[in-house]
Design a protein around this motif. Structure first.
Motif, PDB file in Angstrom:
ATOM      1  N   ARG A 427      68.816  57.476  -2.234  1.00  0.00           N
ATOM      2  CA  ARG A 427      69.263  58.389  -3.288  1.00  0.00           C
ATOM      3  C   ARG A 427      70.592  57.979  -3.933  1.00  0.00           C
ATOM      4  O   ARG A 427      70.720  58.009  -5.161  1.00  0.00           O
ATOM      5  CB  ARG A 427      69.396  59.805  -2.705  1.00  0.00           C
ATOM      6  CG  ARG A 427      69.896  60.806  -3.726  1.00  0.00           C
ATOM      7  CD  ARG A 427      69.715  62.248  -3.310  1.00  0.00           C
ATOM      8  NE  ARG A 427      70.188  63.131  -4.371  1.00  0.00           N
ATOM      9  CZ  ARG A 427      70.127  64.446  -4.331  1.00  0.00           C
ATOM     10  NH1 ARG A 427      69.595  65.056  -3.285  1.00  0.00           N
ATOM     11  NH2 ARG A 427      70.579  65.171  -5.334  1.00  0.00           N
ATOM     12  N   LEU A 585      68.816  60.546  -8.383  1.00  0.00           N
ATOM     13  CA  LEU A 585      67.877  61.624  -8.726  1.00  0.00           C
ATOM     14  C   LEU A 585      68.328  62.387  -9.956  1.00  0.00           C
ATOM     15  O   LEU A 585      67.516  62.894 -10.728  1.00  0.00           O
ATOM     16  CB  LEU A 585      67.739  62.614  -7.560  1.00  0.00           C
ATOM     17  CG  LEU A 585      67.160  62.094  -6.247  1.00  0.00           C
ATOM     18  CD1 LEU A 585      66.973  63.237  -5.267  1.00  0.00           C
ATOM     19  CD2 LEU A 585      65.843  61.374  -6.485  1.00  0.00           C
ATOM     20  N   THR A 586      69.636  62.523 -10.107  1.00  0.00           N
ATOM     21  CA  THR A 586      70.161  63.345 -11.202  1.00  0.00           C
ATOM     22  C   THR A 586      70.955  62.524 -12.229  1.00  0.00           C
ATOM     23  O   THR A 586      71.274  63.032 -13.301  1.00  0.00           O
ATOM     24  CB  THR A 586      71.120  64.427 -10.660  1.00  0.00           C
ATOM     25  OG1 THR A 586      72.245  63.758 -10.068  1.00  0.00           O
ATOM     26  CG2 THR A 586      70.440  65.289  -9.609  1.00  0.00           C
ATOM     27  N   ASN A 588      73.928  61.897 -11.848  1.00  0.00           N
ATOM     28  CA  ASN A 588      75.320  62.337 -11.762  1.00  0.00           C
ATOM     29  C   ASN A 588      76.176  61.297 -11.049  1.00  0.00           C
ATOM     30  O   ASN A 588      75.711  60.574 -10.186  1.00  0.00           O
ATOM     31  CB  ASN A 588      75.415  63.675 -11.029  1.00  0.00           C
ATOM     32  CG  ASN A 588      75.265  64.839 -11.988  1.00  0.00           C
ATOM     33  OD1 ASN A 588      75.153  64.646 -13.201  1.00  0.00           O
ATOM     34  ND2 ASN A 588      75.264  66.045 -11.453  1.00  0.00           N
ATOM     35  N   PRO A 705      74.585  61.205 -17.380  1.00  0.00           N
ATOM     36  CA  PRO A 705      73.419  61.280 -16.491  1.00  0.00           C
ATOM     37  C   PRO A 705      72.116  61.099 -17.267  1.00  0.00           C
ATOM     38  O   PRO A 705      71.174  60.490 -16.770  1.00  0.00           O
ATOM     39  CB  PRO A 705      73.519  62.685 -15.903  1.00  0.00           C
ATOM     40  CG  PRO A 705      74.973  63.004 -15.941  1.00  0.00           C
ATOM     41  CD  PRO A 705      75.494  62.346 -17.187  1.00  0.00           C
ATOM     42  N   GLU A 706      72.068  61.594 -18.503  1.00  0.00           N
ATOM     43  CA  GLU A 706      70.864  61.458 -19.319  1.00  0.00           C
ATOM     44  C   GLU A 706      70.562  59.978 -19.568  1.00  0.00           C
ATOM     45  O   GLU A 706      69.410  59.549 -19.511  1.00  0.00           O
ATOM     46  CB  GLU A 706      71.037  62.204 -20.651  1.00  0.00           C
ATOM     47  CG  GLU A 706      70.880  63.718 -20.570  1.00  0.00           C
ATOM     48  CD  GLU A 706      72.059  64.456 -19.943  1.00  0.00           C
ATOM     49  OE1 GLU A 706      73.106  63.822 -19.684  1.00  0.00           O
ATOM     50  OE2 GLU A 706      71.939  65.673 -19.705  1.00  0.00           O
ATOM     51  N   ILE A 709      69.421  58.356 -16.186  1.00  0.00           N
ATOM     52  CA  ILE A 709      68.055  58.723 -15.803  1.00  0.00           C
ATOM     53  C   ILE A 709      67.043  58.010 -16.701  1.00  0.00           C
ATOM     54  O   ILE A 709      66.033  57.505 -16.224  1.00  0.00           O
ATOM     55  CB  ILE A 709      67.873  60.264 -15.859  1.00  0.00           C
ATOM     56  CG1 ILE A 709      68.632  60.915 -14.693  1.00  0.00           C
ATOM     57  CG2 ILE A 709      66.407  60.671 -15.847  1.00  0.00           C
ATOM     58  CD1 ILE A 709      68.104  60.536 -13.311  1.00  0.00           C
ATOM     59  N   GLU A 710      67.366  57.919 -17.979  1.00  0.00           N
ATOM     60  CA  GLU A 710      66.447  57.223 -18.877  1.00  0.00           C
ATOM     61  C   GLU A 710      66.325  55.755 -18.481  1.00  0.00           C
ATOM     62  O   GLU A 710      65.237  55.189 -18.447  1.00  0.00           O
ATOM     63  CB  GLU A 710      66.913  57.359 -20.326  1.00  0.00           C
ATOM     64  CG  GLU A 710      65.796  57.056 -21.301  1.00  0.00           C
ATOM     65  CD  GLU A 710      66.249  57.082 -22.750  1.00  0.00           C
ATOM     66  OE1 GLU A 710      67.106  57.929 -23.082  1.00  0.00           O
ATOM     67  OE2 GLU A 710      65.742  56.270 -23.532  1.00  0.00           O
TER      68      GLU A 710
ATOM     69  N   GLU B 183      70.366  72.795  -5.320  1.00  0.00           N
ATOM     70  CA  GLU B 183      71.063  71.757  -6.085  1.00  0.00           C
ATOM     71  C   GLU B 183      71.313  72.270  -7.498  1.00  0.00           C
ATOM     72  O   GLU B 183      70.395  72.712  -8.175  1.00  0.00           O
ATOM     73  CB  GLU B 183      70.215  70.487  -6.184  1.00  0.00           C
ATOM     74  CG  GLU B 183      69.748  69.994  -4.828  1.00  0.00           C
ATOM     75  CD  GLU B 183      70.029  68.519  -4.588  1.00  0.00           C
ATOM     76  OE1 GLU B 183      70.959  67.979  -5.224  1.00  0.00           O
ATOM     77  OE2 GLU B 183      69.327  67.939  -3.761  1.00  0.00           O
ATOM     78  N   VAL B 185      72.715  70.981 -11.090  1.00  0.00           N
ATOM     79  CA  VAL B 185      73.075  69.800 -11.859  1.00  0.00           C
ATOM     80  C   VAL B 185      73.785  70.272 -13.126  1.00  0.00           C
ATOM     81  O   VAL B 185      73.180  70.906 -13.984  1.00  0.00           O
ATOM     82  CB  VAL B 185      71.816  68.979 -12.230  1.00  0.00           C
ATOM     83  CG1 VAL B 185      72.206  67.714 -12.963  1.00  0.00           C
ATOM     84  CG2 VAL B 185      71.001  68.652 -10.989  1.00  0.00           C
ATOM     85  N   TYR B 268      65.385  64.804 -19.801  1.00  0.00           N
ATOM     86  CA  TYR B 268      66.271  64.739 -18.632  1.00  0.00           C
ATOM     87  C   TYR B 268      65.994  65.891 -17.682  1.00  0.00           C
ATOM     88  O   TYR B 268      65.840  65.714 -16.478  1.00  0.00           O
ATOM     89  CB  TYR B 268      67.737  64.771 -19.089  1.00  0.00           C
ATOM     90  CG  TYR B 268      68.712  64.834 -17.927  1.00  0.00           C
ATOM     91  CD1 TYR B 268      69.083  63.684 -17.247  1.00  0.00           C
ATOM     92  CD2 TYR B 268      69.258  66.054 -17.507  1.00  0.00           C
ATOM     93  CE1 TYR B 268      69.962  63.737 -16.178  1.00  0.00           C
ATOM     94  CE2 TYR B 268      70.136  66.122 -16.443  1.00  0.00           C
ATOM     95  CZ  TYR B 268      70.487  64.954 -15.779  1.00  0.00           C
ATOM     96  OH  TYR B 268      71.358  65.010 -14.716  1.00  0.00           O
ATOM     97  N   VAL B 272      64.634  65.285 -13.898  1.00  0.00           N
ATOM     98  CA  VAL B 272      65.510  65.606 -12.770  1.00  0.00           C
ATOM     99  C   VAL B 272      64.911  66.722 -11.916  1.00  0.00           C
ATOM    100  O   VAL B 272      64.942  66.657 -10.681  1.00  0.00           O
ATOM    101  CB  VAL B 272      66.921  65.967 -13.282  1.00  0.00           C
ATOM    102  CG1 VAL B 272      67.781  66.532 -12.164  1.00  0.00           C
ATOM    103  CG2 VAL B 272      67.583  64.737 -13.885  1.00  0.00           C
ATOM    104  N   ASN B 275      62.337  65.092  -9.906  1.00  0.00           N
ATOM    105  CA  ASN B 275      62.985  64.202  -8.921  1.00  0.00           C
ATOM    106  C   ASN B 275      63.456  64.995  -7.712  1.00  0.00           C
ATOM    107  O   ASN B 275      63.286  64.578  -6.568  1.00  0.00           O
ATOM    108  CB  ASN B 275      64.214  63.516  -9.531  1.00  0.00           C
ATOM    109  CG  ASN B 275      63.856  62.319 -10.389  1.00  0.00           C
ATOM    110  OD1 ASN B 275      62.698  61.892 -10.406  1.00  0.00           O
ATOM    111  ND2 ASN B 275      64.831  61.774 -11.090  1.00  0.00           N
ATOM    112  N   LEU B 276      64.096  66.127  -7.981  1.00  0.00           N
ATOM    113  CA  LEU B 276      64.650  66.933  -6.887  1.00  0.00           C
ATOM    114  C   LEU B 276      63.529  67.520  -6.037  1.00  0.00           C
ATOM    115  O   LEU B 276      63.623  67.584  -4.814  1.00  0.00           O
ATOM    116  CB  LEU B 276      65.567  68.029  -7.436  1.00  0.00           C
ATOM    117  CG  LEU B 276      66.851  67.511  -8.102  1.00  0.00           C
ATOM    118  CD1 LEU B 276      67.599  68.643  -8.804  1.00  0.00           C
ATOM    119  CD2 LEU B 276      67.764  66.839  -7.084  1.00  0.00           C
ATOM    120  N   TYR B 279      62.018  64.698  -3.975  1.00  0.00           N
ATOM    121  CA  TYR B 279      62.939  64.355  -2.890  1.00  0.00           C
ATOM    122  C   TYR B 279      62.838  65.372  -1.750  1.00  0.00           C
ATOM    123  O   TYR B 279      62.787  65.017  -0.573  1.00  0.00           O
ATOM    124  CB  TYR B 279      64.363  64.316  -3.449  1.00  0.00           C
ATOM    125  CG  TYR B 279      65.409  63.869  -2.459  1.00  0.00           C
ATOM    126  CD1 TYR B 279      65.512  62.518  -2.109  1.00  0.00           C
ATOM    127  CD2 TYR B 279      66.290  64.777  -1.895  1.00  0.00           C
ATOM    128  CE1 TYR B 279      66.483  62.097  -1.216  1.00  0.00           C
ATOM    129  CE2 TYR B 279      67.263  64.359  -0.992  1.00  0.00           C
ATOM    130  CZ  TYR B 279      67.353  63.020  -0.658  1.00  0.00           C
ATOM    131  OH  TYR B 279      68.315  62.604   0.235  1.00  0.00           O
TER     132      TYR B 279
END
Lengths: 720, 289
Positions: A427, A585-586, A588, A705-706, A709-710, B183, B185, B268, B272, B275-276, B279
């Motif tokens: 992760r 995952l995010t 961030n 983050p966008e 992730i892309e 979580e 974000v 996004y 996400v 994804n979470l 996971y």
């Protein structure tokens, strides 16, 4: 003042008023016979005003517009392209058209809603990409410069090169988010208009007012109020607001206050120029650079404002801290129908450094050499020419600073550790990145000598107090403290005996604007010389006055047309190393460690310098990954601080920094500029760290983050 | 001249309820949402269209207590108070720590977060997977409603104007044995509005799944939860097979429909959120917390 070392910190002059909350900012001020102003703004991005219909105004309420301006209808900055009140064409959403004034804001807001306007809308240019495509359309190209190696020679080199690497890099808006939004008050008196407010440049405003009011030197006066942050946002923009309130005060014969709330400030005031930077580099089979061409496009927004000067600085920094063989550079400021962009800490340099550090980092990957080692091969040394055929004539400590920071951060060990960590952790991914950078101190070229011609004055009172008479603003950066300290130390009197009242153009000569990392170095030096002179003539019990004028350092003369000569009298330097952890995952990002070495000649106050380092780096790092502003069909989308997202104390970590001494002969006690430098390395270092963590390349900042992730999603697609 | 605003601040809950029965009012607990919602431009006070009733001080609404295995939380407990309370489960405390900043946490209340019914409400995903029930009180008596029935859409709740949200009930929470994750974000670590929120709940009997729940925030008009999808996992054993995980993710892929806005993109948010979820489903083991 008995300090063994000038750098030893003293209590800040403005400390008590600020921490106690007692200090009155402009929005706290009320004067007799004061009314408020609110602006009616263009609802469209580009078009012609056909007619305006005002509602019936109750008694005591008036409208002020272009017809009330005694002088020409433009804000005097450089070019005459920015109307005070647009009365013919409007060029961006939010452009001021007229002002309603009156005693009650509640009533003013409802009157604003009742203003009716008829417009003939025209096709607007909303994005930089669109402007680049329409570059040859008259009016789109607002400024351009080109310099460096001839393109024939570069073509010849490229023909023989092993490979040509082309990259395109985009940088976004940045908003200043000064703690105190913009505010300006014009106090009406029969024989004088006093304009007071939050500002960086008293005489810019005074000159704008002399033009707008078409009045004599004694008819208008500018006084700085306590200023809650500027970052360049209060360099150019306040001139327009000052024109608004002064014209209105003159028209309605009352004092007029104009203060923005945060959302208004965020959508209508200037921002950092979004930019596109193109690199075309020829390399040999080992990855060595043979030649490089850089092309820079700045989104100027609707008016040119200071953009041409911002472009100059962007171009002068387009090769970063490197000696690149056969370097050519070219740049444009292009017009879009969006909010005008303007001065912002770094002034074009942050875009250039983000771009060149990114490009050089990517070249190092091709050469299969660690980025920091690859960068060191090209690092400029003392005596090297600059890309504008100037000279780096002072000692450069970068090698020493880099070595020190590599040790402090345990760089090599971290690289290995992070690789292992990343293999084991699905992760989270860790990375480490570096940036190398400089900042030219003071105005570009011979600006200090030819345009600014700074003058400072010291007045000693009968009881032995010494008053600084200069036009520079403390906007939180600490010059009340540092400049007072220089004078106290030079005169060997108590720091408390040195006074620095809020500057007032009636009282102070023009020591120049508070911009360009010039205040400590240039104004500080003038004050030091004035203090020395005063000390020599010191007589107890009498009032005395000394004046000093700017003296230019011997340099290679700057020629703006050929873009050659010494662009700056001196340079400050920096190295940053940043460690991050990316959540795959995010997307961030967690900043884990930030290390920074700087060289600013000599520090005038350790704590003030640390404030510049921590604040500048936070702002620079955030420019690289956190702060995101977008414009959609000419409208700024983020109208609140939380939507825009500047870093909080939970986003920034302790910054481990060190400042190296390298005294500069023409600065006070050896000091050079420091304010902008600290921002510049943040974004490129954070980008390099993210790339290291994810083992991928990015072509833009902010890397949100966008974006992450892309990129991960695309990679998954390729692998899958 | 500032306009007059009528405001009530009674000593007791019963007085407050009878006033609410007589007059349609705006209820202010912490005020951290109401004041923002009715904010005017600079220099003009907020325009609140109805009389105001303050309830933040009412001790009847500030109790946290155990009733059998259920936990009752007074709706007017501030976030800061809940952080200090030993009864509050740690995942909920973790969620609370991500809300705004200390000043807001000193004013804002759990009941307020529910009644504000923001699509991005920070505590909502967790409250959904805790199967929170809400105790609404009026002069006519009490009624209990599930949080998923109470929240109807953005800023729309099923509260009659004479009712107050008195308590949040977390059923069976004190039994323990479940593994819960939360979580948030956001664009930054404090003072951020969620771009995606995720809460996951799992209870095992050995390796067999007895109960499993998921809720997503900020990816639709209200929290996204689906009992139908959850049911598909009951009786399966952990670690879950890749096909089972893929099936659940695909099912949520169909019902999560986020939007683009000034804070993020639909792509996004969806990526996400999934994804979470993936996971959470892929964890090798789940420790009760």
């Amino acid at each position: 003042m008995d300090l063994k070392d000038i750098s030893t910190s003293v209590p800040r002059k403005d400390h008590k008023g600020k921490v106690s909350g007692q200090l009155a900012y402009i929005s706290d001020v009320k004067v007799e016979n004061m009314v408020y102003g609110v602006l009616y703004r263009s609802p469209i991005a580009y078009g012609k005003i056909i007619s305006i219909q005002l509602p019936n105004l109750p008694e005591g309420y008036e409208a002020v517009g272009a017809e009330d301006i005694p002088g020409p209808n433009y804000v005097k900055i450089i070019k005459e392209d920015q109307p005070i009140f647009a009365n013919d064409w409007v060029n961006y959403i939010g452009e001021p058209i007229l002002m309603l004034v009156g005693g009650d804001l509640n009533i003013l807001y409802s009157l604003l809603d009742e203003v009716k306007i008829e417009l003939e809308e025209h096709q607007a240019i909303y994005t930089l990409d669109k402007a680049i495509k329409q570059k040859s359309v008259p009016g789109v190209n607002m400024a351009s410069y080109e310099f460096g190696e001839s393109l024939e020679i570069i073509s010849a080199i490229e023909l023989k090169a092993h490979q040509i690497i082309e990259e395109e890099y985009d940088t976004g808006y940045q908003e200043h988010v000064y703690l105190e939004p913009q505010g300006m008050l014009a106090i009406y008196k029969e024989d004088e208009i006093v304009v007071q407010g939050s500002m960086q440049c008293l005489y810019y405003i005074k000159n704008a007012l002399l033009s707008a009011l078409a009045c004599g030197d004694d008819d208008v006066r500018v006084v700085q109020s306590p200023t809650g942050g500027g970052f360049g946002g209060k360099e150019d923009y306040p001139s327009m607001m000052a024109c608004h309130v002064a014209v209105a005060a003159k028209a309605v014969k009352k004092s007029v206050m104009l203060v923005f709330d945060r959302s208004e400030d965020m959508v209508v005031t200037t921002k950092r120029h979004p930019a596109k930077l193109k690199y075309r580099t020829a390399i040999d089979k080992d990855g060595n650079i043979l030649s490089m061409c850089v092309e820079i496009f700045l989104d100027g927004g609707a008016n040119v404002g200071l953009s041409s000067v911002v472009l100059q600085r962007a171009l002068i920094n387009s090769a970063g801290v490197y000696k690149i063989p056969h370097f050519h550079s070219k740049g444009y400021v292009l017009k879009t129908n969006t909010v005008p962009n303007g001065a912002f800490r770094g002034f074009g340099a942050p875009q250039s450094f983000a771009g060149i550090e990114s490009h050089i980092g990517h070249l190092s990957k091709l050469a299969n050499i660690d980025p920091i080692e690859y960068k060191r091969k090209y690092l400029v040394k003392q005596g090297d020419p600059t890309i504008t055929k100037g000279n780096f004539r002072d000692p450069i400590l970068m090698e020493e600073m880099i070595e020190d920071l590599l040790n402090a951060s345990d760089y090599k060990k971290k690289k290995v550790e992070f690789q292992t960590f990343n293999q084991q952790n699905q992760r989270y991914k860790k990375g480490i990145g570096t940036s190398l950078f400089l900042h030219g101190c003071g105005f570009t070229g011979s600006g200090e000598r030819d345009h600014i011609k700074a003058t400072v004055k010291l007045v000693k009172s009968k009881d032995g107090k010494v008053i600084l008479k200069i036009s520079n603003s403390d906007m939180g950066q600490g010059i009340y403290t540092t400049l007072s300290k220089i004078v106290a130390k030079e005169l060997d009197i108590l720091y408390e005996k040195v006074l620095y009242p809020d500057p007032d153009t009636k009282e102070v000569p023009d020591s120049g604007p508070t911009v360009a990392s010039r205040t400590t170095m240039i104004v500080g030096k003038l004050l030091q010389r004035a203090a020395k002179k005063l000390k020599d003539q010191w007589q107890s019990g009498v009032e005395q006055e000394v004046v000093e004028h700017y003296v230019h350092r011997e340099m290679i003369p700057w020629d703006e047309k050929t873009f050659t000569g010494d662009a700056y009298p001196a340079y400050s330097w920096g190295v940053n190393i940043v460690e991050v952890e990316v959540d795959t995952l995010t997307g961030n990002l967690k900043l884990e460690k930030v290390y920074a070495n700087y060289e600013v000649g000599k520090v005038i106050d350790d704590r003030v310098m640390k404030g510049q380092i921590d604040g500048g780096l936070a702002q620079g790092l955030a420019y690289g990954y956190l702060e995101k502003m977008t414009s959609r069909e000419g409208k700024i989308q983020q109208k609140s601080i939380s939507d825009y997202g500047p870093p909080t104390s939970l986003d920034v970590v302790t910054i481990q920094s060190k400042v190296f001494d390298n005294p500069y002969a023409d600065g006070p006690y050896g000091a050079k500029g420091a304010g902008e430098l600290t921002l510049i390395g943040g974004a490129p270092a954070v980008q390099a760290a993210i790339e290291d963590a994810l083992q991928t390349s990015f072509q833009q900042i902010p890397i949100t983050p966008e974006v992450i992730i892309e990129s991960l999603w695309m990679r998954e697609g390729e692998e899958g | 001249m500032a306009e007059k605003i009528i405001a009530y601040r009674f000593d007791r809950l019963d007085q407050t309820l009878s006033q609410l029965n007589n007059e349609n009012c705006v209820i202010i607990a912490g005020g951290t949402d109401v004041m923002v919602l009715h904010k005017s431009r600079r220099g003009v006070p907020p325009k609140i269209p109805k009389p105001i009733v303050f309830i933040d001080h009412l001790s009847e609404l500030k109790r946290v207590y155990q009733n059998d295995k259920d936990l009752h939380i007074g709706a007017c407990c501030t976030y800061s108070e809940l952080l200090e309370d030993p009864f509050i489960p740690s995942p909920l405390k973790d969620a609370i720590k991500t809300i705004a900043a200390p000043a807001i946490r000193n004013r804002g209340t759990l009941g307020g977060n529910i009644c504000n019914a923001s699509p991005a409400g920070d505590t909502l995903p967790l409250l959904y997977i805790y199967n929170a029930k809400l105790l609404l009180r009026s002069v006519k008596g009490d009624r209990i409603v599930a949080i998923s029935d109470f929240i109807q859409g953005p800023r729309r709740v099923q509260r009659d104007h004479n009712e107050i949200l008195a308590e949040i009930i977390l059923p069976s929470i004190l039994e323990g044995g479940s593994h819960v994750v939360f979580e948030k974000v956001g664009n930054r670590n404090a003072d951020a509005i969620a771009k995606v929120g995720f809460a996951g709940y799992i209870r095992l009997n050995g390796a067999r799944i007895d109960d499993v729940r998921f809720a997503f925030g900020a990816v639709g008009p209200t929290m996204v939860r689906s009992m139908d999808i959850e049911k598909k996992l009951l009786g399966k054993t952990v670690p879950l097979a890749a096909a089972d995980i893929a099936q659940i993710v695909a099912a949520f892929d169909k019902i999560i429909k986020p939007i683009d806005d000034q804070r993020s993109t639909a792509l996004y948010r969806k990526t996400v959120a999934l994804n979470l979820l993936r996971y959470f489903l892929s964890m090798k083991q789940y420790q009760p917390n």
